[in-house]
Scaffold this motif. Structure first.
Motif, PDB file in Angstrom:
ATOM      1  N   VAL A 102       2.604  21.097  15.231  1.00  8.06           N
ATOM      2  CA  VAL A 102       1.811  19.863  15.164  1.00  8.06           C
ATOM      3  C   VAL A 102       1.443  19.315  16.539  1.00  8.06           C
ATOM      4  CG1 VAL A 102       2.757  19.224  12.923  1.00  8.06           C
ATOM      5  CG2 VAL A 102       3.860  18.369  14.996  1.00  8.06           C
ATOM      6  N   ALA A 103       2.112  19.772  17.608  1.00  8.54           N
ATOM      7  CA  ALA A 103       1.810  19.279  18.949  1.00  8.54           C
ATOM      8  C   ALA A 103       0.447  19.803  19.404  1.00  8.54           C
ATOM      9  CB  ALA A 103       2.894  19.714  19.931  1.00  8.54           C
ATOM     10  N   TYR A 104      -0.267  18.992  20.192  1.00 15.98           N
ATOM     11  CA  TYR A 104      -1.563  19.404  20.709  1.00 15.98           C
ATOM     12  C   TYR A 104      -1.446  20.313  21.930  1.00 15.98           C
ATOM     13  CZ  TYR A 104      -3.967  16.045  17.677  1.00 15.98           C
ATOM     14  OH  TYR A 104      -4.460  15.371  16.588  1.00 15.98           O
ATOM     15  N   GLN A 105      -0.429  20.140  22.732  1.00 14.59           N
ATOM     16  CA  GLN A 105      -0.338  20.852  23.998  1.00 14.59           C
ATOM     17  C   GLN A 105      -0.297  22.367  23.795  1.00 14.59           C
ATOM     18  OE1 GLN A 105       3.203  20.121  26.372  1.00 14.59           O
ATOM     19  NE2 GLN A 105       2.120  20.488  28.263  1.00 14.59           N
ATOM     20  N   ASP A 106      -0.977  23.097  24.641  1.00 16.27           N
ATOM     21  CA  ASP A 106      -0.971  24.563  24.650  1.00 16.27           C
ATOM     22  C   ASP A 106       0.104  25.001  25.630  1.00 16.27           C
ATOM     23  OD1 ASP A 106      -1.461  27.254  24.677  1.00 16.27           O
ATOM     24  OD2 ASP A 106      -3.555  27.114  25.299  1.00 16.27           O
ATOM     25  N   GLY A 107       1.309  25.294  25.136  1.00 13.03           N
ATOM     26  CA  GLY A 107       2.424  25.521  26.043  1.00 13.03           C
ATOM     27  C   GLY A 107       3.108  26.860  25.959  1.00 13.03           C
ATOM     28  N   GLY A 108       2.852  27.657  24.927  1.00  7.75           N
ATOM     29  CA  GLY A 108       3.516  28.942  24.787  1.00  7.75           C
ATOM     30  C   GLY A 108       2.639  30.083  25.263  1.00  7.75           C
ATOM     31  N   ASN A 109       2.972  31.308  24.838  1.00 11.06           N
ATOM     32  CA  ASN A 109       2.138  32.456  25.175  1.00 11.06           C
ATOM     33  C   ASN A 109       0.887  32.521  24.307  1.00 11.06           C
ATOM     34  OD1 ASN A 109       4.653  34.964  26.087  1.00 11.06           O
ATOM     35  ND2 ASN A 109       3.750  33.314  27.266  1.00 11.06           N
ATOM     36  N   TYR A 120      -1.558  29.919  21.385  1.00 14.47           N
ATOM     37  CA  TYR A 120      -1.754  28.580  20.842  1.00 14.47           C
ATOM     38  C   TYR A 120      -1.615  28.648  19.336  1.00 14.47           C
ATOM     39  CZ  TYR A 120      -3.639  23.816  20.547  1.00 14.47           C
ATOM     40  OH  TYR A 120      -3.799  22.464  20.331  1.00 14.47           O
ATOM     41  N   VAL A 121      -0.541  28.042  18.802  1.00 14.67           N
ATOM     42  CA  VAL A 121      -0.223  28.198  17.383  1.00 14.67           C
ATOM     43  C   VAL A 121      -0.264  26.861  16.648  1.00 14.67           C
ATOM     44  CG1 VAL A 121       1.129  30.299  17.708  1.00 14.67           C
ATOM     45  CG2 VAL A 121       2.264  28.070  17.899  1.00 14.67           C
ATOM     46  N   HIS A 122      -0.962  25.892  17.203  1.00 16.67           N
ATOM     47  CA  HIS A 122      -1.086  24.583  16.550  1.00 16.67           C
ATOM     48  C   HIS A 122      -1.570  24.755  15.105  1.00 16.67           C
ATOM     49  CE1 HIS A 122      -1.987  20.263  16.178  1.00 16.67           C
ATOM     50  NE2 HIS A 122      -3.100  20.634  15.584  1.00 16.67           N
ATOM     51  N   GLY A 123      -0.823  24.188  14.165  1.00 19.53           N
ATOM     52  CA  GLY A 123      -1.182  24.273  12.759  1.00 19.53           C
ATOM     53  C   GLY A 123      -0.773  25.552  12.070  1.00 19.53           C
ATOM     54  N   TYR A 124       0.133  26.341  12.689  1.00 21.79           N
ATOM     55  CA  TYR A 124       0.419  27.677  12.169  1.00 21.79           C
ATOM     56  C   TYR A 124       1.006  27.672  10.758  1.00 21.79           C
ATOM     57  CZ  TYR A 124       5.411  27.051  13.288  1.00 21.79           C
ATOM     58  OH  TYR A 124       6.704  26.593  13.343  1.00 21.79           O
ATOM     59  N   SER A 125       1.706  26.606  10.349  1.00 20.89           N
ATOM     60  CA  SER A 125       2.351  26.641   9.032  1.00 20.89           C
ATOM     61  C   SER A 125       1.438  26.176   7.914  1.00 20.89           C
ATOM     62  CB  SER A 125       3.626  25.790   9.040  1.00 20.89           C
ATOM     63  OG  SER A 125       3.329  24.406   8.899  1.00 20.89           O
ATOM     64  N   GLY A 126       0.227  25.735   8.250  1.00 26.24           N
ATOM     65  CA  GLY A 126      -0.681  25.245   7.222  1.00 26.24           C
ATOM     66  C   GLY A 126      -0.148  24.041   6.476  1.00 26.24           C
ATOM     67  N   GLY A 127       0.671  23.235   7.147  1.00 29.31           N
ATOM     68  CA  GLY A 127       1.240  22.047   6.528  1.00 29.31           C
ATOM     69  C   GLY A 127       2.555  22.275   5.820  1.00 29.31           C
ATOM     70  N   ALA A 128       3.055  23.518   5.791  1.00 29.44           N
ATOM     71  CA  ALA A 128       4.297  23.812   5.068  1.00 29.44           C
ATOM     72  C   ALA A 128       5.484  23.085   5.698  1.00 29.44           C
ATOM     73  CB  ALA A 128       4.547  25.313   5.041  1.00 29.44           C
ATOM     74  N   GLN A 129       5.543  23.052   7.027  1.00 34.58           N
ATOM     75  CA  GLN A 129       6.660  22.370   7.683  1.00 34.58           C
ATOM     76  C   GLN A 129       6.614  20.867   7.405  1.00 34.58           C
ATOM     77  OE1 GLN A 129       8.980  22.201  11.991  1.00 34.58           O
ATOM     78  NE2 GLN A 129       6.880  22.897  11.961  1.00 34.58           N
ATOM     79  N   GLN A 130       5.420  20.293   7.432  1.00 33.85           N
ATOM     80  CA  GLN A 130       5.255  18.859   7.164  1.00 33.85           C
ATOM     81  C   GLN A 130       5.737  18.515   5.747  1.00 33.85           C
ATOM     82  OE1 GLN A 130       3.788  16.692   9.395  1.00 33.85           O
ATOM     83  NE2 GLN A 130       3.169  14.933   8.184  1.00 33.85           N
ATOM     84  N   LEU A 163       2.525  14.705  17.566  1.00 30.24           N
ATOM     85  CA  LEU A 163       3.798  14.319  16.964  1.00 30.24           C
ATOM     86  C   LEU A 163       3.741  12.893  16.430  1.00 30.24           C
ATOM     87  CD1 LEU A 163       6.258  15.695  19.672  1.00 30.24           C
ATOM     88  CD2 LEU A 163       5.415  16.859  17.638  1.00 30.24           C
ATOM     89  N   ARG A 164       3.097  12.014  17.199  1.00 25.59           N
ATOM     90  CA  ARG A 164       2.999  10.620  16.771  1.00 25.59           C
ATOM     91  C   ARG A 164       2.185  10.496  15.482  1.00 25.59           C
ATOM     92  NH1 ARG A 164       2.008   7.065  22.323  1.00 25.59           N
ATOM     93  NH2 ARG A 164       4.012   7.600  23.343  1.00 25.59           N
ATOM     94  N   GLU A 165       1.176  11.319  15.334  1.00 17.96           N
ATOM     95  CA  GLU A 165       0.354  11.268  14.134  1.00 17.96           C
ATOM     96  C   GLU A 165       1.063  11.877  12.925  1.00 17.96           C
ATOM     97  OE1 GLU A 165      -4.197  11.644  15.850  1.00 17.96           O
ATOM     98  OE2 GLU A 165      -2.979  13.465  15.715  1.00 17.96           O
ATOM     99  N   ALA A 166       1.711  13.023  13.117  1.00 21.49           N
ATOM    100  CA  ALA A 166       2.236  13.782  11.986  1.00 21.49           C
ATOM    101  C   ALA A 166       3.620  13.317  11.546  1.00 21.49           C
ATOM    102  CB  ALA A 166       2.279  15.275  12.330  1.00 21.49           C
ATOM    103  N   TRP A 167       4.522  13.091  12.500  1.00 22.18           N
ATOM    104  CA  TRP A 167       5.925  12.953  12.137  1.00 22.18           C
ATOM    105  C   TRP A 167       6.503  11.562  12.314  1.00 22.18           C
ATOM    106  CZ3 TRP A 167       7.763  18.257  14.511  1.00 22.18           C
ATOM    107  CH2 TRP A 167       7.312  19.275  13.670  1.00 22.18           C
TER     108      TRP A 167
END
Length: 537
Positions: free
Chosen positions: A306-313, A315-325, A366-370
């Motif tokens: 859910v984080a916006y920052q591109d920090g890993g190898n 960019y996986v923003h949204g990877y769970s399709g909302g499952a984690q949320q 994070l502030r928006e989602a969690w």
């Protein structure tokens, strides 16, 4: 001592003294412990014909040793523990012998092997996980992890109490390794943000000897190292002196995202750890989970979703399709409705609050989602890393109608905090990385908040963050003087009809023996048994 039952008359203190496999604290001298039979005919402890337990020396076949021994709790920390280790070659008959500290090794559980092949080096790593079930709450156990042809590695573990009881846990994030890993023209250097302090913090945790330790993401920074497998190995070798005696329960951070390792980059992390089942799809296994210790429910999240920052190898923003949320809301609702749960603690990596300039910053995602879920279900405490310093917030509840959704402080007492009014966020990112951020604080306190990302920069391959500066009325304490440290949490269940408390101490750490200096102390309090419509159970 009885050969067939595997009983070793050794105290927990004795086993702690010899947990490297070189002896058992004087209870018995073992020169070269090796593979014992997985099962044998029983013999009674009083049988005079029962010979001493003989462990043969490892054969010359060169079976790999038990490497990186570490523990994890199951979802019920009072009844289930997983013992894990890893090798880079196949092994036969991986297993764990275990029993109570005064009864010795009376039971054996086979390990399940999980593998991944590192995409950068082609090295296959095999992680072996033995799940010990049906344990007694609040009980000391001894164990020996072994596979055929090698020397067993010994450890101890105490299960969590069941129901309201006192215990201590600790937390830090952003550790790295204390080793030097890459050769240059000028000698060996560490290319994964490690420093000697990464070893000091482990020694410091052992001075406290908590029931368990929470790792707030960015464990070893393997994703930026030349040799990812070696970096993971170095990290486990540093921490096994603690993690073989108490579960180190991790949250995956952005630096656990390694290009090519698994469908979304967490294949190494998912292989090395066997964490409580959250019912997620197989490719998402272990990225979020929860467990209960006493009256504390711990929820571990993976913020890259859910984080916006591109920090890993990648960019996986949204990877769970909302499952984690969706899982998080169900989990929070269940914990908040459980009259046996007093405390809800969230462990995650990226942060909702930070007053450091020119570093990562807080994340609007994070502030928006969690944060609204934390508010809705009464989360008491959030521990994070990502920013490489220590700071904490006042209790927060609700958000200002700004572009950054600035958290609203609901109280300003920095010593005693009623968490029924709001959630306290702690940034504990001084686990050992060579890039501390404690000298980057805004003065007076402000925050840079990532509100989105731009187009991919061809020079870096990253999406640059878009920042907005905000005031920080939520800022309660920050430590500009000490780059490294961790927090300790003493849970006091209190009495029926009264409050329950958590006394929190943040320690700065220095030196190879983990010398500790208390820097910040405060108390969290809430009514005991007030969740789930309870009346002070």
């Amino acid at each position: 001592m009885n050969a067939s039952s595997g009983r070793l008359p050794v105290s927990r203190r004795g086993l702690l003294a010899g947990a490297s496999g070189l002896g058992l604290g004087g209870a018995v001298s073992l020169s070269g412990l090796a593979a014992a039979p997985a099962a044998a005919a029983p013999a009674t402890p009083t049988d005079p014909a029962a010979s001493p337990l003989l462990w043969q020396r490892p054969g010359r076949s060169g079976a790999p040793r038990v490497g990186g021994l570490h523990l994890q709790f199951g979802s019920d920390a009072s009844r289930e523990v997983v013992v894990s280790w890893h090798t880079t070659r196949s092994v036969a008959n991986p297993r764990v012998m275990y029993g109570t500290s005064n009864g010795g090794f009376g039971r054996t559980t086979q390990a399940v092997t999980r593998t991944y092949r590192d995409a950068a080096s082609g090295t296959e790593v095999q992680a072996h996980h033995a799940r010990l079930t049906g344990l007694h709450p609040d009980t000391d156990y001894v164990y020996a992890a072994v596979h055929d042809g090698t020397t067993p590695e010994l450890g101890t573990v105490r299960t969590a109490p069941r129901g309201r009881s006192a215990f201590t846990f600790t937390s830090f994030g952003d550790q790295g390794t204390p080793t030097l890993g890459r050769k240059t023209a000028n000698g060996y250097v560490n290319d994964n943000l490690g420093s000697p302090a990464a070893g000091d913090t482990t020694a410091g945790v052992e001075r406290i000897a908590p029931l368990f330790h929470l790792l707030n993401g960015d464990l070893c920074y393997a994703n930026i190292s030349t040799d990812r497998v070696r970096t993971w190995s170095d990290w486990f070798e540093n921490n096994t002196r603690s993690a073989r005696h108490r579960p180190w329960m991790p949250a995956a951070g952005n630096h656990e995202n390694e290009k090519g390792n698994g469908p979304i980059g967490y294949g190494a992390y998912q292989a090395y750890f066997d964490l409580p089942d959250s019912g997620s799809d197989g490719e998402l296994r272990g990225l979020w989970y929860s467990f209960t210790a006493g009256s504390v429910r711990v929820i571990s999240l993976n913020n890259d979703d859910v984080a916006y920052q591109d920090g890993g190898n990648s960019y996986v923003h949204g990877y769970s399709g909302g499952a984690q949320q969706r899982w998080l809301e169900r989990e929070l609702a269940a914990a908040n409705a459980d009259p046996g749960i007093d405390w809800i603690v969230v462990c995650m990596h990226q942060v909702v609050i930070s007053t450091a300039d020119k570093f990562n910053g807080a994340d609007l995602g994070l502030r928006e989602a969690w944060v609204p879920l934390f508010d809705k279900y009464g989360v008491d405490l959030v521990v994070c890393g990502h920013e490489h310093h220590y700071e904490r917030s006042h209790p927060i509840r609700g958000q200002q109608p700004t572009d950054t959704r600035t958290p609203i402080p609901v109280a300003t007492d920095t010593r005693t905090i009623d968490t029924t009014k709001g959630t306290v966020h702690m940034v504990i990112g001084g686990g050992g990385t060579s890039a501390p951020s404690n000298q980057l604080f805004f003065s007076p306190a402000k925050a840079r908040v990532i509100t989105g990302v731009g187009a991919v920069d061809p020079a870096t391959g990253k999406r640059p963050p878009v920042y907005v500066i905000e005031d920080a009325p939520w800022s309660a304490f920050r430590d500009a003087d000490n780059p490294y440290g961790f927090a300790s949490f003493d849970v006091n269940p209190g009495q029926r009809g009264g409050p329950t408390t958590i006394d929190v101490t943040y320690y700065s750490v220095s030196g190879p023996y983990g010398d500790l200096v208390p820097v910040d102390r405060f108390t969290l309090t809430r009514p005991r048994g007030a969740r789930g419509g309870g009346r002070g159970h």
